[in-house]
Design a protein around this motif. Structure first.
Motif, PDB file in Angstrom:
ATOM      1  N   LYS A  72       0.782  -1.038   0.024  1.00  0.00           N
ATOM      2  CA  LYS A  72      -0.009   0.050  -0.015  1.00  0.00           C
ATOM      3  C   LYS A  72       0.726   1.195  -0.139  1.00  0.00           C
ATOM      4  N   GLU A  73       1.945   1.228   1.012  1.00  0.00           N
ATOM      5  CA  GLU A  73       2.545   2.473   1.132  1.00  0.00           C
ATOM      6  C   GLU A  73       3.558   2.667  -0.434  1.00  0.00           C
ATOM      7  N   LYS A  74       4.023   1.557  -0.845  1.00  0.00           N
ATOM      8  CA  LYS A  74       4.785   1.685  -1.762  1.00  0.00           C
ATOM      9  C   LYS A  74       4.077   2.038  -3.113  1.00  0.00           C
ATOM     10  N   LEU A  75       3.000   1.677  -3.275  1.00  0.00           N
ATOM     11  CA  LEU A  75       2.053   2.095  -4.467  1.00  0.00           C
ATOM     12  C   LEU A  75       1.837   3.606  -4.248  1.00  0.00           C
ATOM     13  N   ALA A  76       1.435   4.146  -2.807  1.00  0.00           N
ATOM     14  CA  ALA A  76       1.195   5.670  -2.813  1.00  0.00           C
ATOM     15  C   ALA A  76       2.544   6.294  -3.305  1.00  0.00           C
ATOM     16  N   GLN A  77       3.709   5.777  -3.077  1.00  0.00           N
ATOM     17  CA  GLN A  77       4.679   6.587  -3.282  1.00  0.00           C
ATOM     18  C   GLN A  77       5.118   6.621  -4.934  1.00  0.00           C
ATOM     19  N   VAL A  78       4.876   5.321  -5.507  1.00  0.00           N
ATOM     20  CA  VAL A  78       5.142   5.264  -6.941  1.00  0.00           C
ATOM     21  C   VAL A  78       4.053   6.291  -7.899  1.00  0.00           C
ATOM     22  N   LYS A  79       2.886   6.450  -7.231  1.00  0.00           N
ATOM     23  CA  LYS A  79       1.889   7.076  -7.872  1.00  0.00           C
ATOM     24  C   LYS A  79       2.107   8.653  -7.840  1.00  0.00           C
ATOM     25  N   GLU A  80       3.137   9.063  -7.078  1.00  0.00           N
ATOM     26  CA  GLU A  80       3.470  10.596  -6.892  1.00  0.00           C
ATOM     27  C   GLU A  80       4.461  10.933  -8.103  1.00  0.00           C
ATOM     28  N   THR A  81       5.107   9.807  -8.549  1.00  0.00           N
ATOM     29  CA  THR A  81       6.501   9.999  -9.377  1.00  0.00           C
ATOM     30  C   THR A  81       6.223   9.436 -10.862  1.00  0.00           C
ATOM     31  N   GLU A  82       5.439   8.252 -10.691  1.00  0.00           N
ATOM     32  CA  GLU A  82       5.363   7.623 -12.053  1.00  0.00           C
ATOM     33  C   GLU A  82       4.444   8.306 -12.998  1.00  0.00           C
ATOM     34  N   THR A  83       5.123   8.271 -14.052  1.00  0.00           N
ATOM     35  CA  THR A  83       3.964   9.114 -15.358  1.00  0.00           C
ATOM     36  C   THR A  83       3.072   7.940 -16.157  1.00  0.00           C
ATOM     37  N   ASN A  84       3.618   6.783 -16.354  1.00  0.00           N
ATOM     38  CA  ASN A  84       2.955   5.774 -16.830  1.00  0.00           C
ATOM     39  C   ASN A  84       2.561   4.545 -15.976  1.00  0.00           C
ATOM     40  N   MET A  85       1.448   4.702 -15.051  1.00  0.00           N
ATOM     41  CA  MET A  85       1.111   3.924 -14.228  1.00  0.00           C
ATOM     42  C   MET A  85       0.508   2.429 -14.983  1.00  0.00           C
ATOM     43  N   GLU A  86       0.240   2.351 -16.159  1.00  0.00           N
ATOM     44  CA  GLU A  86      -0.291   1.199 -16.553  1.00  0.00           C
ATOM     45  C   GLU A  86       0.871   0.577 -17.194  1.00  0.00           C
ATOM     46  N   ASP A  87       1.966   0.751 -17.496  1.00  0.00           N
ATOM     47  CA  ASP A  87       3.003  -0.012 -17.888  1.00  0.00           C
ATOM     48  C   ASP A  87       3.878  -0.458 -16.502  1.00  0.00           C
ATOM     49  N   TRP A  88       3.600   0.517 -15.529  1.00  0.00           N
ATOM     50  CA  TRP A  88       4.305  -0.006 -14.417  1.00  0.00           C
ATOM     51  C   TRP A  88       3.586  -1.244 -13.620  1.00  0.00           C
TER      52      TRP A  88
END
Length: 650
Positions: free
Chosen positions: A92-108
């Protein structure tokens, strides 16, 4: 067939009513015997360090990272492996962090979902499909089973799996799925957890650890001396209650009692502030983190002194009530000379550093004042009436004991009391004498009597025995000649603070003594290990946790922050998987926030204790023995069906 056997087989026939049903179960059980044994995880002396404990559970002492390495080898960079491990630990916590910086969440999502699926496949590979199915999170059980199960009937597997994953992303369920499958991986990498004692005291979160264990899939607990102390307190033994409060006060953890368990300490605080109003309580300085609020700090100091004095009184009462405990020398209040300001120990007089005892009557030093008596009666009722505490203690009673023999290993927290020549020490418990295994068994029976005995006298003896286990020189959980609490508070002479260890600890490299202990507990001398906690191993001084050529392992390496200056590390854990035994030495855990933000882990050094040439199977374990017995029973049922002694229920 004997009548009893006939009745048993008839009951078995209710579960397996046909030849086909019994035959199918035999085939299933035989298949289970040939699976790799599950991973066992051993942790000891966590002492309330919840954050570090929770992290070690999440990473399985490196088991998750080893699974990632097995799956991806050199096909992933160390950075990507580290990121994947952090995602599994804190999804949960890692996803919240990734969403702040990742521009292409679908690929991620696509990349990490595939990686997680591959790790979960590997983690599930040593279990039956039925066992994996029971572990699956309810919301995604069907989807995960489809993704981690090989489907021979599907021609275009890649397209099939892509369709499932793309649909999850499209309907915005990928994040929830990542959380679910990460938790599944954590669940599967460790099949069973052993806690080798001392969940309680020193650290701030023992109640949180107990909450976590209540929901853990498979665990047993060997009680430590601190755990038995809390059990005695929960049973209403006042000397145990006073010790529990004193230790919480000393380590700045009264919040455990007030907020964690809802124990009302206001009467004690009010009494302490009034009785010791102008007392600096300099002998009762606190360990651990200091409160920023000066008034709260001073209150804690006074509560610390007030409960310590009460403790020494009640312990003296307990000792006088049970002369058979042989602990008269630990009743010390009557040895104080109030005019000279000294105390006499072992025939020698020592000056006291504190002589402000307004509640002690020199003519009757162990009598509680009326107000002290009222406070202790209220506290006793508070401990007895605390639903959460009682739930935690019931869990310790149901999942725990003083020792355990499991898969050829002997687990206990403290020691087997020995004489100076290495023989078992004979210990009198009330009107009987015990030694070795029988001593452990007798003490455990008394702990349970303290909670469940119908006769009041037996129940009271059981309660007092929990205090005895906490600090008697003959207690296998204490293992020292005295608990020098009084001396450490009031005397500056260091020789009075020394607590001599039981001779057990000097015989840990003696193979004859180790053989004797193993035989006493019914262990084969081949491939058997003693797994022990309680005494921190001073790694920084070159001390090894591995004794007697690897046959004894002391796995207390300072999980508690209070011990880490002594040990130089932050604890040992032990992993026992199908390939052998791995001892893991941990460095201090910074925080969950740092683990998420920087991807930091508890960096560990692994020591291989034993690596087997042939992978151990379920059939080689205690569970395997039970399965073979089930197979024999089912074969008896089959024979009864085929001979006509029992009819099929078609």
């Amino acid at each position: 067939m004997k009548a009893l056997e006939t009745r048993y087989v008839e009951r078995l026939a209710d579960l397996y009513p046909t030849i086909a049903a019994a035959s199918t179960e035999i085939i299933n059980l035989q298949a289970i015997l040939n699976l790799p044994k599950g991973t066992e995880h051993f942790i000891t002396d966590v002492h309330g360090e919840y954050e570090a404990f929770a992290h070690v559970l999440k990473n399985g002492s490196g088991s998750v990272r080893r699974k990632i390495d097995e799956v991806f080898g050199n096909t992933l960079s160390q950075r990507d492996k580290k990121e994947l491990a952090t995602l599994i630990y804190y999804p949960k916590e890692k996803l919240a962090q990734v969403k702040e910086t990742e521009t292409n969440m679908e690929d991620w999502y696509m990349i990490h979902l595939y990686r997680l699926i591959e790790v979960s496949k590997r983690a599930a590979s040593k279990y039956t499909r039925s066992k994996v199915r029971k572990a699956l999170p309810k919301d995604f059980a069907y989807v995960i089973e489809e993704l981690i199960t090989e489907r021979a009937e599907i021609n275009d597997k890649e397209s099939y799996y892509n369709a499932i994953i793309m649909t999850m992303i499209r309907i915005n369920r990928a994040g929830e799925f990542i959380v679910a499958i990460s938790n599944l991986i954590q669940r599967l990498v460790v099949d069973h957890l052993h806690i080798v004692g001392d969940i309680y005291d020193r650290g701030p979160g023992p109640h949180l650890i107990m909450d976590r264990l209540l929901n853990y899939h498979s665990v047993d607990i060997q009680w430590g001396n601190h755990d038995v102390l809390w059990m005695g307190a929960a049973a209403g033994q006042q000397a145990c209650i006073a010790n529990v409060i004193r230790i919480c006060a000393r380590y700045g953890n009264l919040d455990i009692l007030e907020d964690g368990y809802g124990i009302n300490l206001l009467p004690l605080a009010t009494f302490a502030l009034r009785m010791y109003k102008d007392d600096p309580c300099s002998c009762f300085s606190l360990k651990g983190p200091q409160r920023s609020n000066q008034a709260e700090m001073e209150t804690d100091l006074r509560m610390h002194k007030a409960i310590s004095v009460i403790q020494f009184k009640i312990e003296g009462q307990t000792i006088r009530r049970h002369p058979e405990f042989g602990m008269e020398e630990r009743a010390l209040l009557h040895r104080i000379d109030h005019e000279k300001g000294t105390v006499t120990l072992d025939g020698k007089e020592y000056p006291m550093q504190d002589m402000n005892f307004p509640t002690i009557d020199p003519d009757d030093p162990y009598r509680l004042s009326a107000e002290e008596q009222d406070i202790m009666e209220r506290l006793e009722q508070a401990f007895l009436g605390c639903e959460k505490l009682q739930e935690h203690m019931r869990f310790l009673l149901s999942k725990g004991g003083l020792y355990k023999v499991h898969n050829g290993n002997l687990l206990y927290h403290g020691c087997v009391p020995l004489n100076a020549d290495g023989s078992f020490r004979k210990v009198r418990i009330f009107d009987q004498v015990f030694q070795g295994k029988s001593l452990y068994d007798a003490l455990e029976r008394y702990v349970r009597k303290g909670f469940f005995a119908i006769e009041e006298a037996e129940r009271e003896n059981g309660k007092d025995m929990m205090w005895y286990i906490w600090q008697s020189p003959n207690s296998p959980l204490f293992g020292k000649d005295k608990m020098a609490t009084f001396e450490r508070y009031f005397l500056k002479e260091k020789e009075t603070h020394v607590e001599k260890k039981n001779p057990y600890y000097s015989f840990l490299e003696d193979s004859d003594v180790v053989d004797h202990i193993m035989q006493e507990f019914g262990l084969s001398l081949k491939d058997a290990y003693i797994i022990n906690g309680h005494v921190p191993v001073k790694c920084k001084n070159g001390e090894s946790p591995i004794k007697c050529n690897g046959r004894v392992m002391i796995i207390d390496g300072g999980f508690s922050k209070a011990y880490q200056k002594e040990t130089g590390i932050a604890g040992y854990t032990l992993v026992y998987n199908s390939y052998g035994l791995l001892l893991v030495a941990h460095e201090p855990f910074e925080s969950a926030e740092a683990a998420i933000e920087k991807g930091s882990d508890i960096h560990s050094e692994n020591m291989v204790i034993k690596r087997v040439l042939k992978r151990r199977l379920v059939g080689d374990t205690d569970n395997g023995k039970e399965i073979r017995e089930q197979i024999r029973d089912l074969e008896t049922l089959l024979a009864a069906y085929r001979s006509g002694e029992i009819k099929e229920k078609i």
